[in-house]
Scaffold this motif. Structure first.
Motif, mmCIF file in Angstrom:
data_model
loop_
_atom_site.group_PDB
_atom_site.id
_atom_site.type_symbol
_atom_site.label_atom_id
_atom_site.label_comp_id
_atom_site.label_asym_id
_atom_site.label_seq_id
_atom_site.Cartn_x
_atom_site.Cartn_y
_atom_site.Cartn_z
ATOM 1 N N CYS A 83 18.022 25.432 19.039
ATOM 2 C CA CYS A 83 18.668 24.478 19.938
ATOM 3 C C CYS A 83 19.385 23.444 19.059
ATOM 4 O O CYS A 83 18.737 22.694 18.319
ATOM 5 C CB CYS A 83 17.633 23.790 20.835
ATOM 6 N N CYS A 96 16.363 23.226 26.099
ATOM 7 C CA CYS A 96 17.573 22.988 25.322
ATOM 8 C C CYS A 96 18.730 22.733 26.294
ATOM 9 O O CYS A 96 19.157 23.649 27.002
ATOM 10 C CB CYS A 96 17.873 24.190 24.435
ATOM 11 N N TRP A 100 20.653 27.953 24.112
ATOM 12 C CA TRP A 100 19.988 28.503 22.923
ATOM 13 C C TRP A 100 20.965 29.371 22.130
ATOM 14 O O TRP A 100 21.817 30.050 22.681
ATOM 15 C CB TRP A 100 18.781 29.361 23.316
#
Length: 109
Positions: A83, A96, A100
């Protein structure tokens, strides 16, 4: 020589006596004198005994088959997820906001 003649005569008398007894009962008989000139010697068409040699068969040959170990399918497709917003990897970062990124695993330094 005299003993041989007496022996031959005794054998003939015994042979005829046996035939007479057999004929009296209606049976047939046969008397024969066999002379073997090869007493103590092998017969004229003597062949030595044959020697038969049997070789043992070779032992069986076993071939062990090699079976390649199966690679787990998950191991070939493993990625780490990074992230960029949190500057960390999953599972240390649970959420995140920017999404990702798939990253190939890196060995520890």
């Amino acid at each position: 020589m005299m003993k041989a003649k007496k022996l031959l005569l005794a054998l003939l008398v015994l042979g005829f006596a046996g035939i007479g007894g057999a004929l009296a009962h209606g049976a047939r008989g046969q008397v024969g004198v066999y002379v073997n000139p090869f007493w103590g010697y092998p017969p004229p068409f003597y062949y030595p005994p044959q020697v038969i040699v049997v070789r043992p068969s070779p032992p069986p040959v076993y071939v062990e088959q090699y079976e390649a170990p199966a690679e787990p399918a998950a191991a070939a497709q493993q990625y780490w997820y990074y992230c960029a917003a949190a500057k960390g990897y999953y599972p240390y970062v649970q959420e995140c906001p920017g999404g990702w990124q798939k990253v190939l695993p890196q060995p520890a330094r």
